[in-house]
Design an enzyme around this catalytic site. Structure first.
Site, PDB file in Angstrom:
ATOM      1  N   PHE A   1      -0.331  -5.740   3.353  1.00  0.00           N
ATOM      2  CA  PHE A   1      -0.180  -5.051   4.638  1.00  0.00           C
ATOM      3  C   PHE A   1      -1.501  -5.141   5.390  1.00  0.00           C
ATOM      4  O   PHE A   1      -2.574  -5.037   4.786  1.00  0.00           O
ATOM      5  CB  PHE A   1       0.191  -3.579   4.430  1.00  0.00           C
ATOM      6  CG  PHE A   1       1.674  -3.355   4.333  1.00  0.00           C
ATOM      7  CD1 PHE A   1       2.376  -3.764   3.214  1.00  0.00           C
ATOM      8  CD2 PHE A   1       2.377  -2.761   5.386  1.00  0.00           C
ATOM      9  CE1 PHE A   1       3.747  -3.585   3.134  1.00  0.00           C
ATOM     10  CE2 PHE A   1       3.742  -2.572   5.305  1.00  0.00           C
ATOM     11  CZ  PHE A   1       4.432  -2.983   4.186  1.00  0.00           C
TER      12      PHE A   1
ATOM     13  N   ASN B   1      -8.115   8.638   3.687  1.00  0.00           N
ATOM     14  CA  ASN B   1      -7.517   8.214   4.964  1.00  0.00           C
ATOM     15  C   ASN B   1      -6.174   8.914   5.167  1.00  0.00           C
ATOM     16  O   ASN B   1      -5.748   9.705   4.330  1.00  0.00           O
ATOM     17  CB  ASN B   1      -7.364   6.687   4.993  1.00  0.00           C
ATOM     18  CG  ASN B   1      -6.553   6.197   3.818  1.00  0.00           C
ATOM     19  OD1 ASN B   1      -5.400   6.569   3.661  1.00  0.00           O
ATOM     20  ND2 ASN B   1      -7.176   5.392   2.958  1.00  0.00           N
TER      21      ASN B   1
ATOM     22  N   LYS C   1      -6.169 -12.704   7.486  1.00  0.00           N
ATOM     23  CA  LYS C   1      -6.027 -12.022   6.185  1.00  0.00           C
ATOM     24  C   LYS C   1      -5.106 -12.833   5.255  1.00  0.00           C
ATOM     25  O   LYS C   1      -5.394 -13.020   4.079  1.00  0.00           O
ATOM     26  CB  LYS C   1      -5.453 -10.608   6.416  1.00  0.00           C
ATOM     27  CG  LYS C   1      -5.498  -9.714   5.197  1.00  0.00           C
ATOM     28  CD  LYS C   1      -5.211  -8.260   5.545  1.00  0.00           C
ATOM     29  CE  LYS C   1      -5.227  -7.392   4.311  1.00  0.00           C
ATOM     30  NZ  LYS C   1      -4.983  -5.991   4.580  1.00  0.00           N
TER      31      LYS C   1
END
Ligand SMILES: Cc1cc2nc3c(=O)[nH]c(=O)nc-3n(C[C@H](O)[C@H](O)[C@H](O)COP(=O)(O)O)c2cc1C
Length: 397
Positions: free
Chosen positions: A323, A210, A337
């Site tokens: 994060f 990524n 999350k």
């Protein structure tokens, strides 16, 4: 607790007989965790060898403002910016007078004018010199400007006199330097940060990865180190300079990152999961390069282990910060999350905006904890990192 851990201390050695004790001062500062560099004056060089100071500090000793090589990179400014604190020990009567008048005619006096770090001086001279009006007034002027004096001791002096003027003991000097940093928010704490992207091999030459640059993670590393934490970084693929004061472990894949985190997690006070870990990896890694005329049309993927969730499940888990890089339903996804992974806070990144987030120099985030959601406005990643660490220390330590 070593409260000079990660601190950069610049030691100025001037022309007092007590300069022979300066290698011991370097040692005592190092014992408390500091990195030490030394500037020596012309007078200082008469009393102690640069080789001793270089050997003990493990750094080149700086002795000349007119060093052409060092000044190619503006060496005096670099030293002034490098230091978290400057301590002149011993400080001779002459050096004290020059500081008092703002002189800049040698390397040490120039660096003192050019630094915004804290300055401490440890005077050392004959008792009659120390008792003189000139010295008393000079010290008063410097103290009024914020320079901290480490008072000399009383006793027998090299010249045979007895009185006040002996250099303070090296251990006491190191302790007083350390006291300057005693309010460092993460002093004595251990922090583990994952940084960068992971690389999931398809065959010996191809991979899935990524766009993570590691900038945000490295800014957090810097902020933790500045706050006094003993910091370990587990680093994947990055395109940013590595914070030299941290312990560094390099990994490639998500599996390797998982293993490295689990090996290191015990005794950590804070875990920051900032890496962009691949959620999936190719189920099979081909040992040979896959030929373009081969049969492969589909890469089958297997889910990687969730590192943050696994750390949050540990019995003696550290404070865990994750994060969330989201492109839609930002707040709802980030709150989910936080809840699902049972971490202490989530830093939400909107990566649909290319001005912020992955690979950019700036960021704008939300700090989401169980109790509240706070926006941290757009700024450089370093400033964002410092604000995050301030919140983490305020809420969890
Ligand atoms: C043997 C000897 C010992 C000295 N000891 C001291 C001292 O302990 N303290 C001091 O302030 N000056 C002392 N001086 C005087 C300084 O070395 C002198 O003022 C010098 O110019 C200081 O330079 P600097 O401050 O640039 O290092 C001594 C001089 C000599 C020759």
């Amino acid at each position: 607790m070593n409260n000079l851990t990660n601190k950069r201390i610049l030691l100025g050695v001037s022309g007092s007989i007590a300069a022979y004790k300066s290698p011991d001062i370097v040692r005592r500062l190092q014992d408390l965790g500091a990195e030490v560099r030394v500037i020596i004056t012309t007078g200082g060089r008469e009393f102690v060898s640069e080789l001793s100071l270089q050997t003990i500090s493990k750094n080149k000793v700086h002795d000349n403002l007119w060093d052409k090589e060092a000044e190619l990179a503006m060496g005096h400014i670099e030293l002034a910016k490098w230091a978290d604190a400057v301590i002149i020990a011993p400080a001779s009567a002459n050096t004290i007078a020059r500081l008092c008048h703002g002189k800049a005619d040698d390397l040490l006096s120039t660096v003192i004018l050019a630094t915004n770090a804290s300055v401490l001086i440890a005077p050392s001279m004959n008792q009659q010199m120390f008792a003189s009006k000139a010295i008393k007034e000079n010290l008063k002027i410097l103290n009024n400007r914020g320079v901290v004096t480490i008072n000399p001791g009383f006793g027998e002096q090299a010249c045979g006199d007895v009185g006040e003027g002996r250099l303070a003991e090296p251990e006491e000097i190191a302790k007083q330097v350390a006291n300057m940093f005693s309010d460092s928010a993460l002093s004595g704490r251990k922090v583990l940060i994952t940084i960068g992207g992971t690389i999931e091999a398809i065959d010996p030459v191809r991979y899935i990865s990524n766009h993570s640059s590691g900038k945000m993670g490295m800014a957090l590393a810097h902020a933790c180190i500045q706050a006094g934490a003993e910091t370990t970084l587990i680093i994947g693929s990055i395109s940013v300079e590595i914070e030299k004061r941290a312990e560094v472990i390099y990994i490639t894949s998500a599996n390797e990152m998982f293993n490295a985190v689990m090996k290191k997690i015990e005794n950590q006070d804070l875990f920051i999961s900032c890496a962009a870990v691949a959620d999936f990896r190719p189920t099979k890694i081909s040992h040979n390069k896959i030929k373009k005329d081969g049969k492969l049309a589909v890469i089958e993927l297997t889910k990687n282990k969730d590192i943050l969730e696994s750390v949050c499940k540990l019995k003696n888990k550290p404070v865990c910060i994750g994060f969330a890089a989201e492109t839609e339903n930002f707040l709802a996804n980030a709150r989910a999350k936080l809840k699902n992974k049972k971490c202490d806070a989530i830093i939400l990144n909107d990566i649909s905006n290319s001005d912020i987030g992955l690979n950019s120099d700036e960021n704008e985030v939300h700090f989401i904890s169980q109790e509240k959601t706070e926006k941290i406005d757009k700024s450089s990643k370093q400033i964002i990192a410092e604000k995050i660490i301030k919140k983490v220390t305020k809420y969890f330590f």
